[in-house]
Design a protein around this motif. Structure first.
Motif, short mmCIF file in Angstrom:
data_model
loop_
_atom_site.label_atom_id
_atom_site.label_comp_id
_atom_site.label_asym_id
_atom_site.label_seq_id
_atom_site.Cartn_x
_atom_site.Cartn_y
_atom_site.Cartn_z
N ILE A 1 -41.08 29.12 -45.98
CA ILE A 1 -41.53 28.17 -47.00
C ILE A 1 -42.80 28.65 -47.69
O ILE A 1 -42.93 28.57 -48.90
N GLN A 2 -43.75 29.14 -46.90
CA GLN A 2 -45.05 29.44 -47.50
C GLN A 2 -45.14 30.83 -48.10
O GLN A 2 -46.00 31.08 -48.92
N ILE A 3 -44.28 31.73 -47.68
CA ILE A 3 -44.39 33.08 -48.25
C ILE A 3 -43.15 33.45 -49.07
O ILE A 3 -43.23 33.59 -50.29
N GLN B 1 -42.18 31.15 -51.99
CA GLN B 1 -43.19 31.14 -53.04
C GLN B 1 -43.14 32.43 -53.85
O GLN B 1 -43.26 32.41 -55.07
N ILE B 2 -42.95 33.56 -53.16
CA ILE B 2 -42.86 34.84 -53.88
C ILE B 2 -41.64 34.84 -54.79
O ILE B 2 -41.70 35.22 -55.96
N ARG B 3 -40.53 34.40 -54.24
CA ARG B 3 -39.29 34.37 -55.02
C ARG B 3 -39.44 33.53 -56.27
O ARG B 3 -39.04 33.92 -57.36
N ALA B 4 -40.05 32.34 -56.09
CA ALA B 4 -40.20 31.45 -57.24
C ALA B 4 -41.07 32.10 -58.31
O ALA B 4 -40.83 31.94 -59.50
N THR B 5 -42.10 32.84 -57.87
CA THR B 5 -42.98 33.48 -58.85
C THR B 5 -42.26 34.59 -59.59
O THR B 5 -42.45 34.77 -60.79
N MET B 6 -41.42 35.33 -58.86
CA MET B 6 -40.68 36.42 -59.51
C MET B 6 -39.73 35.88 -60.58
O MET B 6 -39.43 36.57 -61.54
#
Lengths: 209, 210, 256, 276
Positions: free
Chosen positions: B113-115, B118-123
């Motif tokens: 959830i925290q890593i 979040q990275i995927r959503a930013t990409m």
């Protein structure tokens, strides 16, 4: 004997337990899953036993207060011990569903809970007045953002000019979400790194080392 | 019909409420009374819950033949060895179990959830969409990277690279302050909401106005 | 299942980086220094001031448990080791408040060992470490009462804190204490802590506390590993962002 | 003990005046309602639309992790969303993962208009299971293991609604009201939303909402109502005014007061610094 007494055994226990928690998640095989669940149940029971330590500490500190007649406090310490024992005995013997327990829970505990929580409002306004200790462009950004975020939450202001809502929502969706995501990411890395250090035996604060 | 229990409850509650609030002027006897009452009630309440959970989670399985549940009882009692100078080292063992569970669950919970999410959503942010969205998304990424760079501790801040890093670091600080401001403004609403509900209790339930 | 594998790979990469940096820390002579964290430097100043004024130092173990928010509780314990060491050697009074009973033995042990370590076991008292019941707000009520009655000179709030931090911090400023705060949870709560405290550790900074205070090479290696992970992550985000926006197949893959 | 003389001047300072002001800003609008306007935000409308579009006949999981202290803020949005669910032809299962919450769920159930919904057939209140995040995981895997009986002590076999429910995948959507740090959306996302793909709606406090925005933005949280304001808006949408609408005047006035104090405080600071 010195080996048993050393802090190696607790460390080994920590590592084994943690590895079970991780194995359960990454390799959910029935045997591992049930073992991990059992360990978690144990943890709940051990934590419940710790409540006795807490109560003992309270009783000890407050009976010291009474013994030493600490100025302005010792009568309250008597009251604390009395209430603690009374409420505990009522709860255990009559169950927490009993009317007497419920009365004190609702009119004492819940009211105090909400009252202390709501004390915050008094302090919010004084802290706003004194505002910040770091005085610079950073503070100005903070204050401006705070004002716009508050305007968004003021129904009358939004009714006056809907733009406050748009600005507030944009602040929440873009800068806020971005900063939060960065903070979530870094804090997660920090906490995982700390956990790994604990498992490697490099961080042993819990063993007072 | 006047319900005595209810009326006395409201009076008792209102008194405690005002005692607690009196702290904003000065620490005083009334506050101390309410404070000690609260500590006593909450410690007792949790002890009652603790006894209950020892019985339901521990004692019931044990008495129905799950012998392994004797172990947490032993470890639970080991906590109390700390009162003996000779045996106190044993009290580290139950703590070790608790820390193990906490650390294990903490690692588990943080990664997805925290890593990763979040990275995927930013990409997945569209950088070449319509101008407004593109601006928002690019700003999002820049702020994110600058805040991350604020949290970098050990890299040397010299040379060209260090200079670049310094700019990012300063930008990160500003972004962080903006985030603080927004969060602060939003937090105020909940604090006031709670405060408001106490006033509703005092004005409507206790005084009977409105 | 695919997702769990990705998580496991992430964890293994982290573990590898940590391991590598630990090894490097033990072999190389010069390790990088950590960026200054004024909040942690201020602890010494706070304790010193407490000694001058003859008033106690307050350290809160935070709202974290050992089974939940364990990492932040351990950070608080690390800082307590340092604080208790200072109060023992400089001779200030110490008050440690504890919310969760299972944290109590940890705090007691740390304080006791610190006083033993400083050669002053007789200065250690039972009432230094106090349990104040398990509810968030009764703990707060108790701490505020203690701070105002005993007029603490320094107030150290590093650990897991939630909505309560503004109450701790404001109650502390009423008695003129130096306030040093820090919590990993983000949002309005940390913002209030930042506004009300004299010094504050934001978010991840608290996890660097032990390394910063002990200056131990292994700890610094650990922080270095954290930094490398962050750089890897940033790189991943940038590369992913470009590929996602430029290439169709990755678009499909990521949209799955 | 020597008694220190307290004069009126010691009592009346800026701090005290500010604290009295904030009390008045809240208390007066409660005693004398003004009726300032309340516009409706996109977030709240979105949640309303989500609830409005739940398939008839499907089962909704309603989790409540509100603490006793948080109920002041959360009573209004939680009750409003529950009322809306009871108006729709859906079945509802109430569960709590925090010890304070079951009583609060019952309080809310007492307040709302249940229409023709029957306990056990259309809605069930399962109660509280200890263990926070661990309990959520256990519940998601097997509802019947976590709850052999419901809140009132009835065995699940006797509740027709529970016959169709085995694990979290049997729920169409999850709605969660939460204030406590101990357990919340992160646990739900981890143990229910992510493994069982149950859409997830949060009734959040205003303080927690910014923290959830990252998940809203990434799509893990499908809808969110924010604080008591969200509650007031929801009450307007379902046309049933309650506790939320009553506090809106107080919110408007106290917010404006705080903004003024923030600005004035800073102006005073700067003029003082400029001065001699």
């Amino acid at each position: 004997m010195s080996f048993i007494k050393s802090k190696t055994i607790p460390l080994v226990i920590t590592v084994i337990v943690a590895i079970f928690m991780l194995l359960e998640y990454y390799f959910p095989v029935p045997g591992i899953k049930s073992t991990a669940k059992t360990i978690r149940d144990w943890a709940v029971i051990i934590a419940a036993f710790a409540l006795g330590l807490g109560a003992a500490n309270l009783l000890r500190i407050h009976s010291l207060n009474i013994q030493r007649r600490t100025t302005g406090i010792w009568p309250f310490s008597i009251w604390l011990i009395f209430m603690l024992l009374l409420f505990f005995v009522v709860g255990v013997t009559l169950s927490i569903e009993h009317t007497a327990y419920k009365w004190i829970y609702q009119n004492g505990y819940l009211v105090l809970y909400a009252s202390v929580f709501s004390l915050i409002s008094f302090y919010v306004i004084t802290s706003f007045y004194r505002a910040m200790s770091i005085r610079s462009i950073e503070t100005s950004i903070l204050i401006v953002c705070a004002i716009f975020a508050m305007l968004k939450n003021t129904p009358a202001a939004v009714a006056f000019w809907p733009g406050f809502e748009t600005i507030g929502t944009w602040l929440l969706d873009v800068p806020n979400a971005s900063v939060h995501r960065a903070a979530i990411l870094t804090a997660a890395i920090g906490s995982i790194a700390l956990s790994i250090r604990v498992l490697m035996g490099r961080e042993r604060a819990q063993l007072a080392e | 019909m006047v319900d005595l229990a209810q009326i006395s409850g409201i009076w008792f509650g209102a008194a405690l409420n005002i005692f607690i609030w009196s702290l904003v002027f000065k620490e005083n006897r009334f506050y101390r009374f309410a404070e000690y009452t609260f500590i006593a009630l909450s410690a007792a309440h949790f002890s009652v819950l603790g006894v209950k959970s020892i019985l339901t989670i521990g004692w019931i399985p044990l008495s129905t033949g799950k012998i392994s549940y004797i172990i947490p009882f032993i470890f639970g009692f080991l906590l109390y060895t700390r009162f003996s100078e000779y045996w106190r080292w044993l009290s580290h063992w139950p703590i070790a179990i608790l820390v193990g569970v906490g650390i294990g669950l903490g690692i588990r919970g943080a990664i997805d959830i925290q890593i990763i999410k979040q990275i995927r959503a930013t990409m997945k942010l569209a950088v070449f969409a319509n101008p407004m969205e593109a601006f928002n998304n690019i700003l999002f990424v820049i702020m994110l990277i600058s805040v991350v760079s604020y949290f970098i501790f050990t890299f040397a801040q010299e040379g060209t690279l260090g200079k670049g890093y310094n700019y990012l670091y300063r930008l990160g600080r500003l972004a962080l302050m903006a985030g603080f401001g927004i969060a602060l403004g939003n937090t105020v609403a909940v604090r006031l909401a709670l405060f408001t509900s106490r006033w509703i209790f005092l004005i409507k339930d206790f005084l009977g106005i409105g | 299942m695919f997702q769990r594998i990705a998580e496991l790979i992430t964890l293994l990469i982290f573990g590898f980086v940590m391991f590598y940096e630990f090894n490097r820390a033990s072999s190389s002579a010069s390790m990088p220094s950590i960026r200054r964290l004024p909040a942690l430097d201020a602890i010494k100043e706070g304790v010193g001031r407490a000694v001058e004024m003859g008033r106690p130092v307050h350290h809160s173990m935070g709202q974290g448990q050992l089974t939940r928010n364990a990492e932040q509780t351990l950070v608080s314990a690390s800082v307590l080791e340092y604080v208790a060491g200072l109060t023992a050697s400089l001779g200030a009074d110490l008050i440690v408040t504890v919310r969760h009973p299972e944290v109590l033995p940890v705090a007691q042990e740390i304080v006791r060992e610190s006083y033993l370590g400083a050669g002053k076991p007789e200065a250690y008292e039972t009432k230094m470490v106090r349990y104040l019941s398990s509810t968030q707000w009764s703990y707060v009520a108790g701490v505020m009462g203690i701070m105002q009655r005993e007029k603490v000179a320094a107030n150290i709030l590093i650990g897991a804190f939630f909505a309560d931090c503004i109450l701790f911090a404001e109650a502390g400023s009423r008695v003129g204490a130096i306030q040093i705060g820090g919590t990993a949870g983000f949002g309005g709560n940390l913002a209030f802590l930042a506004v009300c405290c004299d010094y504050c550790l934001y978010g991840e900074e608290i996890y660097a506390a032990r390394a910063y205070l002990t200056k131990d090479v292994f700890q610094i290696g650990g922080i270095r590993a954290q930094d490398i992970c962050k750089l890897l992550m940033t790189g991943l985000i940038i590369v992913g962002l470009l590929l996602y926006n430029y290439s169709d197949w990755l678009y499909v893959l990521l949209s799955m | 003990m020597t008694k220190k003389e307290t004069t009126l001047k010691d009592w009346i300072n800026v701090t005290v005046i500010l604290q009295i002001l904030i009390c008045l800003a809240v208390a007066i609008p409660i005693a004398v309602p003004i009726g300032l306007p309340v516009p409706i935000t996109e977030y709240t409308r979105n949640v309303y639309n989500i609830v409005e579009s739940i398939e008839p006949g499907s089962v909704v999981l309603f989790t409540n992790e509100v603490s006793a202290g948080g109920w002041g803020e959360m009573a209004s949005p939680t009750t409003a969303v529950m009322q809306h669910l009871f108006k729709r032809p859906v079945k509802i299962v109430f569960v709590e993962f925090f010890e304070d919450s079951p009583i609060l769920t019952e309080m809310a159930l007492d307040k709302i208009d249940k229409g023709d919904k029957v306990y056990g057939v259309d809605y069930v209140h399962l109660g509280f299971v200890p263990g926070y995040g661990t309990a959520v995981a256990m519940f998601a895997k097997s509802v019947w293991t976590a709850f052999p009986v419901d809140y009132h002590g009835t065995p699940l076999e006797e509740l027709p609604l529970m016959a169709d429910i085995e694990d979290a995948s049997d729920f169409e959507i999850q709605i969660e009201a939460q204030t406590v740090p101990a357990v919340g959306p992160v646990d739900m996302l981890q143990h229910i939303h992510s493994p069982y793909e149950v859409p997830f709606v949060v009734i959040a406090t205003a303080v927690a909402a910014p923290g959830h925005m990252a998940y809203v933005e990434s799509g893990d949280i499908s809808g969110i109502t924010i604080g008591v304001k969200g509650g007031a808006e929801y009450e307007i949408l379902i046309k049933r005014l309650g506790a939320g609408a009553a506090t809106m005047d107080a919110m408007s006035i106290s917010h404006l007061l705080l903004i003024i104090v923030l600005i004035v405080g800073n102006i005073i600071y700067f003029t003082k610094r400029r001065g001699p």
